[in-house]
Design a protein around this motif. Structure first.
Motif, short mmCIF file in Angstrom:
data_model
loop_
_atom_site.label_atom_id
_atom_site.label_comp_id
_atom_site.label_asym_id
_atom_site.label_seq_id
_atom_site.Cartn_x
_atom_site.Cartn_y
_atom_site.Cartn_z
N MET A 125 0.84 -1.20 0.00
CA MET A 125 0.00 0.00 0.00
C MET A 125 0.88 1.25 0.00
O MET A 125 0.58 2.24 -0.70
N GLU A 149 -7.81 -3.23 4.67
CA GLU A 149 -7.16 -2.15 3.91
C GLU A 149 -7.14 -0.84 4.70
O GLU A 149 -6.27 0.00 4.46
N MET A 244 -1.71 -2.79 -5.66
CA MET A 244 -0.97 -3.43 -4.55
C MET A 244 -0.36 -4.75 -5.01
O MET A 244 0.77 -5.08 -4.69
#
Ligand code: ATP
Ligand code: MG
Length: 654
Positions: A125, A149, A244
């Protein structure tokens, strides 16, 4: 099993609990005294609980003088918060679960994310953020459901030195747009949809609407969580999961100064327009980690569950930063307590063998109204400790929590704190401080609460006292400023009672030195010259067998100055009748006295609450005052429709 001293209703922890606790009564007394007498020496030592890239030599440089307010802790030390929450556990607990993700629907499998996986996902990320130009000092708004996330995004920001600002997934496009603009964010991270309680909120659609009012250069990173279709703006929208997956699995972390901002978080807005509270890196992390370990008596291997949303400070400090800094296993829950049924919390506790459970009084009252059968269905034998946060817990709710959830064997920590304080400031330490239902008890290490007379600001030197709660010296978790508005920061917190940090809350101190929060100072009611906190009257109402929840405000009254207007939510299946109304008035009279008896009682199927579950009394006050035109900022309400219902059914004043 603890045996309360009936007269004083004091609940000490069991001998077994005390024997295994991090802090016992004698240790609390000596450590607290040391922290108060020599904060520099105390925090110099405590600062070592996290890893520093460059160790600090200056511990404390703080000033509460109006016009010169400045708060710095560990100011010449350098660290990285993400490295402390993830990398440093790699040698000892790479394969231990860091986060258990429990999805909205119980049929969807839970995810167990190890520290090694957390590191990789955070790095991926972080690399995505960097690819979109995010660098040290940039702001990133996070508008996500309670999904892994959200944790990766927070830690990724910390890793690259960006400042995150999380906006509750339940907030409107307006609220989101305002926060993107106020923080001048470069990027917003959102998801396609947020499932919650079996329903889906279109976060991407909300973000599209918000971005119409923002700078064209703001990038929109979208987590395809449910996979449902959304609009897509080429060049602006980014598929986070795809990027990602393609990104490098490692990203080095940036060396940050202790006083570099970690995040901006807007307060709940219970009392007015939300304030953009700024927390920095070093002091905040030391304080979040220490309070997490000591207040919850967290031990290695325990499974810790804080039911808050990461959009609230409780989620920042006690789902993410505190637990992860301590190498804990922390639960992230996407759903709500009543879906698919009122046993969901307890089902999750049983499923993941939760050891410490931390929630808000509003949730406890809501579940209490559904009956304790829902609790009895599940095996809660793993629970060792319970916690409460957000508002004073009514003794009735405390007793229910203690009896039905804790089975009389779990200490309950009633933690008083604020977005502004970073972590608990008044709270029982479970092995050290016997609880009294409804009291947040005693200060945490290094925190010096004082009681001032609300009107004269005179310092109350007797142990037994009543007034406003202020804090006389800084602690490392304290906020540093309001984003972009240091003058408003000084004005809001340091101007009313010069020399002190003003919490905005009223309190009572009893003969044992225990603090009882009586509610917001703004909410105090003055009936015929008697000042009354809202908490006491509300607790009396909630103590009635048929009442699930109550909110009390003052309204102009010709004779008394202010009358008491009570909004009452009844238990499921209870019929609202005039007789019950009379009964409740009589009940409060008996419980507190004639001065506290409600003048008007309105049946309220729902109360206006913030997303963190706090009752917005300022709105109820407007309704009681018959002043609907200026309800003020309602952007942080969880369910705006309850307001219309209350307006339509308001009671006529006498
Ligand atoms: P705003 O400052 O915008 O009005 P807010 O104060 O509701 O919003 P938070 O920082 O989330 O925003 O809440 C802190 C407040 O919550 C405290 O000032 C206090 O009134 C209340 N509170 C939190 N925990 C407790 C507790 N254990 N006992 C009593 N009150 C509590
Ligand atoms: Mg506040």
């Amino acid at each position: 099993m603890s045996h309360p001293t009936q007269a004083a209703l004091v609940y000490p922890a069991s001998d077994d609990f005390v024997a295994g606790a991090h802090v016992n009564a004698a240790q609390y007394a000596s450590m607290y005294a040391a922290s108060a007498a020599d904060p520099v020496a105390f925090w110099a030592e405590q600062g070592k609980r996290i890893d520093w890239i460059k160790p600090y030599t200056k511990v404390k440089d703080t000033n509460f003088t109006l016009g010169e307010v400045s708060i710095k802790w560990f100011e010449d030390g350098n660290l990285n918060v993400s490295a402390n929450c993830v990398d440093r556990h790699m040698t000892t607990r790479a394969n231990q679960t860091a986060i258990i993700w429990e999805p909205d629907h119980p049929d969807t499998p839970a995810q167990h994310i190890t520290y090694a996986q957390l590191l990789e996902n955070t790095c991926r990320m972080a690399n995505v953020l960097k690819a979109h130009g995010v660098a040290k000092g940039d702001r990133v708004v996070i508008y996500l459901p309670m999904i892994p996330e959200a944790a990766y995004a927070m830690l990724a920001c910390a890793r690259v030195g960006a400042i995150h600002s999380i906006v509750f997934a339940g907030f409107s496009p307006d609220a989101l747009g305002n926060r993107i603009n106020d923080s001048e964010a470069k990027v917003v991270i959102t998801a396609d949809f947020a499932p919650r309680g079996g329903r889906k909120t279109g976060l991407k659609a909300n973000t599209d609407a918000a971005l119409l009012h923002c700078d064209d250069r703001v990038k929109c990173l979208v987590v395809k969580h449910t996979g449902d279709q959304t609009t897509w703006v080429e060049g602006r929208d980014v598929d986070v999961k795809a990027e990602m997956a393609a990104a490098a699995p490692y990203c080095s972390y940036v060396e940050m100064n202790a006083e570099d901002p970690l995040f901006i978080l807007y307060t709940s807005g219970s009392t007015g327009k939300p304030k953009g509270v700024v927390h920095t890196s070093g002091g905040y992390l030391v304080y979040a980690a220490m309070t997490h370990q000591m207040t919850f008596d967290y031990h290695d291997g325990d499974v810790f569950w804080c039911t808050a949303d990461v959009g609230w400070v409780t989620g920042h400090s006690y789902i993410i930063y505190g637990p992860l800094a301590n190498g804990a296993t922390t639960i992230m829950f996407e759903g709500v307590p009543t879906f698919p049924d009122a046993g969901r919390f307890w089902e999750v506790c049983a499923k993941h063998k939760v050891n410490q459970f931390y929630t808000a009084p509003t949730a406890i009252r809501a579940l209490m109204a559904q009956g304790h059968e829902w609790v009895a269905k599940h095996d809660l034998s793993s629970l060792k400790l319970l916690g409460s946060v957000g508002e004073p817990i009514n003794p009735e709710a405390w007793n229910w929590y203690n009896t039905h959830v804790g089975k009389g064997k779990c200490p309950i920590v009633d933690t008083f704190w604020q977005t502004e304080t970073g972590g608990h400031i008044v709270t029982p330490l479970p092995g050290a401080i016997p609880q009294k239902p409804g009291s947040a008890t005693l200060p945490f290490f290094g925190v010096k609460p004082v009681v001032l007379d609300a009107a004269t600001a005179a310092l109350q030197t007797e142990t037994v006292a009543e007034g406003v709660m202020c804090i006389s010296d800084s602690w490392p978790g304290q906020m540093r400023t309001l984003w972009g508005d240091h003058a408003r920061f000084e004005e809001a917190y340091f101007s009313q009672y010069p020399g002190y940090y003003f919490t905005g809350d009223g309190c009572r101190r009893d003969a044992d030195g225990y603090y009882w929060i009586t509610g917001r100072v703004d909410d105090v009611i003055n009936v015929s010259g008697h000042r009354m906190g809202t908490a006491e009257v509300e607790s009396a109402l909630v103590a009635h067998a048929m009442v699930a929840e109550a909110a009390v405000v003052g309204y102009p009254h010709e004779i008394k100055g202010q009358g008491i207007y009570a909004y009452v939510t009844l238990m499921n299946d209870v019929e609202p009748t005039d007789d019950l109304r009379k009964d409740l008035v009589k009940w409060v009279r008996q419980e507190i006295g004639p001065i506290a008896s409600p003048d008007l009682i309105q049946w309220a199927p729902g109360l206006p609450k913030t997303r963190s579950g706090k009752i917005m009394r300022r709105i109820l006050r407007k309704i009681a005052e018959n002043d609907f035109a200026t309800l003020g900022d309602t952007s942080t309400l969880a369910d705006p429709s309850v307001v219309d219902d209350l307006i339509n059914n308001r009671m006529n004043r006498v």
